[in-house]
Write a protein that holds these residues in place. Structure first.
Motif, PDB file in Angstrom:
ATOM      1  N   HIS A  23       0.551  -1.526  -0.011  1.00  0.00           N
ATOM      2  CA  HIS A  23      -0.385  -0.333  -0.154  1.00  0.00           C
ATOM      3  C   HIS A  23       0.987   1.271   0.047  1.00  0.00           C
ATOM      4  N   VAL A  24       0.512   2.120  -0.547  1.00  0.00           N
ATOM      5  CA  VAL A  24       1.575   3.452  -0.956  1.00  0.00           C
ATOM      6  C   VAL A  24       0.646   4.729  -0.589  1.00  0.00           C
ATOM      7  N   LEU A  25       0.842   5.666   0.096  1.00  0.00           N
ATOM      8  CA  LEU A  25       0.663   6.792   0.218  1.00  0.00           C
ATOM      9  C   LEU A  25       1.270   8.045  -0.539  1.00  0.00           C
ATOM     10  N   ARG A  26       0.675   8.729  -0.627  1.00  0.00           N
ATOM     11  CA  ARG A  26       1.299  10.145  -1.498  1.00  0.00           C
ATOM     12  C   ARG A  26       1.209  11.602  -0.981  1.00  0.00           C
ATOM     13  N   LEU A  27       2.096  11.487  -0.280  1.00  0.00           N
ATOM     14  CA  LEU A  27       2.666  12.766   0.651  1.00  0.00           C
ATOM     15  C   LEU A  27       2.169  14.518  -0.570  1.00  0.00           C
ATOM     16  N   GLN A  28       2.163  14.662   0.486  1.00  0.00           N
ATOM     17  CA  GLN A  28       1.863  16.588  -0.037  1.00  0.00           C
ATOM     18  C   GLN A  28       1.916  17.579   0.958  1.00  0.00           C
ATOM     19  N   GLY A  29       3.013  17.745   0.228  1.00  0.00           N
ATOM     20  CA  GLY A  29       3.261  19.255   1.501  1.00  0.00           C
ATOM     21  C   GLY A  29       2.975  18.994   3.224  1.00  0.00           C
ATOM     22  N   VAL A  30       4.102  17.547   3.146  1.00  0.00           N
ATOM     23  CA  VAL A  30       4.296  17.302   4.806  1.00  0.00           C
ATOM     24  C   VAL A  30       5.852  16.889   4.995  1.00  0.00           C
ATOM     25  N   LYS A  31       6.173  17.651   6.026  1.00  0.00           N
ATOM     26  CA  LYS A  31       7.873  16.768   6.761  1.00  0.00           C
ATOM     27  C   LYS A  31       8.027  15.694   7.112  1.00  0.00           C
ATOM     28  N   ARG A  32       8.491  14.918   6.890  1.00  0.00           N
ATOM     29  CA  ARG A  32       8.987  13.445   8.151  1.00  0.00           C
ATOM     30  C   ARG A  32       9.811  14.374   9.025  1.00  0.00           C
ATOM     31  N   VAL A  33       9.071  14.148  10.001  1.00  0.00           N
ATOM     32  CA  VAL A  33       9.444  14.675  11.708  1.00  0.00           C
ATOM     33  C   VAL A  33      10.170  13.882  12.499  1.00  0.00           C
ATOM     34  N   LYS A  34      10.836  13.889  13.961  1.00  0.00           N
ATOM     35  CA  LYS A  34      10.969  13.398  14.752  1.00  0.00           C
ATOM     36  C   LYS A  34       9.657  12.870  15.590  1.00  0.00           C
ATOM     37  N   GLY A  35       9.504  11.433  15.925  1.00  0.00           N
ATOM     38  CA  GLY A  35       7.956  11.389  16.523  1.00  0.00           C
ATOM     39  C   GLY A  35       8.546  11.182  18.154  1.00  0.00           C
ATOM     40  N   ALA A  36       7.542  10.353  18.695  1.00  0.00           N
ATOM     41  CA  ALA A  36       7.000   9.523  19.399  1.00  0.00           C
ATOM     42  C   ALA A  36       8.367   8.798  19.550  1.00  0.00           C
ATOM     43  N   ILE A  37       8.131   7.882  18.609  1.00  0.00           N
ATOM     44  CA  ILE A  37       8.238   6.479  18.191  1.00  0.00           C
ATOM     45  C   ILE A  37       9.233   6.747  16.985  1.00  0.00           C
ATOM     46  N   GLY A  38      10.237   6.968  16.793  1.00  0.00           N
ATOM     47  CA  GLY A  38      10.447   6.764  15.339  1.00  0.00           C
ATOM     48  C   GLY A  38      10.970   8.714  14.535  1.00  0.00           C
ATOM     49  N   LYS A  39       9.648   8.009  13.081  1.00  0.00           N
ATOM     50  CA  LYS A  39       9.993   9.026  12.825  1.00  0.00           C
ATOM     51  C   LYS A  39       8.337   9.905  12.201  1.00  0.00           C
ATOM     52  N   ALA A  40       7.537  10.954  12.662  1.00  0.00           N
ATOM     53  CA  ALA A  40       6.129  10.810  12.387  1.00  0.00           C
ATOM     54  C   ALA A  40       6.003  11.814  10.536  1.00  0.00           C
ATOM     55  N   LEU A  41       4.768  12.425  10.915  1.00  0.00           N
ATOM     56  CA  LEU A  41       4.504  13.330   9.451  1.00  0.00           C
ATOM     57  C   LEU A  41       4.679  14.715  10.083  1.00  0.00           C
ATOM     58  N   HIS A  42       4.547  15.871   9.577  1.00  0.00           N
ATOM     59  CA  HIS A  42       4.412  16.660   9.996  1.00  0.00           C
ATOM     60  C   HIS A  42       3.209  17.667   8.673  1.00  0.00           C
ATOM     61  N   PHE A  43       1.888  18.045   9.235  1.00  0.00           N
ATOM     62  CA  PHE A  43       1.466  18.719   8.721  1.00  0.00           C
ATOM     63  C   PHE A  43       1.549  20.708   8.252  1.00  0.00           C
ATOM     64  N   ALA A  44       1.276  20.982   7.270  1.00  0.00           N
ATOM     65  CA  ALA A  44       1.235  23.095   7.918  1.00  0.00           C
ATOM     66  C   ALA A  44      -0.138  23.196   7.287  1.00  0.00           C
ATOM     67  N   GLY A  45      -1.058  22.146   7.710  1.00  0.00           N
ATOM     68  CA  GLY A  45      -2.272  23.467   7.605  1.00  0.00           C
ATOM     69  C   GLY A  45      -2.705  22.667   6.174  1.00  0.00           C
ATOM     70  N   GLY A  46      -3.919  23.116   5.596  1.00  0.00           N
ATOM     71  CA  GLY A  46      -4.977  22.573   4.392  1.00  0.00           C
ATOM     72  C   GLY A  46      -4.307  21.664   3.394  1.00  0.00           C
ATOM     73  N   ALA A  47      -3.141  22.534   3.154  1.00  0.00           N
ATOM     74  CA  ALA A  47      -2.161  22.169   1.882  1.00  0.00           C
ATOM     75  C   ALA A  47      -1.547  20.786   2.223  1.00  0.00           C
ATOM     76  N   SER A  48      -1.970  20.646   3.464  1.00  0.00           N
ATOM     77  CA  SER A  48      -0.974  19.228   3.778  1.00  0.00           C
ATOM     78  C   SER A  48      -1.740  18.441   3.497  1.00  0.00           C
ATOM     79  N   THR A  49      -1.443  17.249   3.285  1.00  0.00           N
ATOM     80  CA  THR A  49      -2.424  16.079   2.856  1.00  0.00           C
ATOM     81  C   THR A  49      -1.695  14.469   2.097  1.00  0.00           C
ATOM     82  N   VAL A  50      -2.660  13.340   3.010  1.00  0.00           N
ATOM     83  CA  VAL A  50      -1.772  11.922   2.490  1.00  0.00           C
ATOM     84  C   VAL A  50      -2.734  11.303   1.648  1.00  0.00           C
ATOM     85  N   HIS A  51      -2.781  11.019   0.966  1.00  0.00           N
ATOM     86  CA  HIS A  51      -4.219   9.928   0.511  1.00  0.00           C
ATOM     87  C   HIS A  51      -3.505   8.327   0.146  1.00  0.00           C
TER      88      HIS A  51
END
Length: 100
Positions: A23-51
């Motif tokens: 399964h593939v997700l398409r990332l738009q306007g998000v950055k990978r950042v440090k998460g609680a465990i491993g990496k996470a996605l940072h969303f910057a408002g309405g233009a940030s989406t994952v489909h």
């Protein structure tokens, strides 16, 4: 056994594959950042989406469990109710709590 699980540890800027590579997700306007465990996605408002494509194996069986760790920032930090995951007739929404 999960049907799909994404850890967001990948390095491709616009896609993320699940651990089973099916399964593939398409990332738009998000950055990978440090998460609680491993990496996470940072969303910057309405233009940030994952489909992702709602494939047959994600629609069967009729009962599903969806889990996400979410830490809202800014104006959404204390707001209850914004939808964060939408798939067909399912909507996951934010309820107030503390991020750790």
């Amino acid at each position: 056994q999960p049907v799909a699980e994404w850890s967001f540890e990948g390095t491709a800027p616009a896609t993320e594959r699940d651990k089973g590579k099916k399964h593939v997700l398409r990332l738009q306007g998000v950055k990978r950042v440090k998460g609680a465990i491993g990496k996470a996605l940072h969303f910057a408002g309405g233009a940030s989406t994952v489909h992702g494509q709602l494939t047959a194996d994600l629609q069967t069986p009729p009962a599903v469990t969806v889990q996400a760790w979410v830490c809202p920032e800014g104006p959404f930090a204390q707001q209850e109710g914004p939808g964060i995951v939408y798939a067909g007739s399912y909507l996951m929404r934010i309820t107030r709590g503390q991020c750790h």
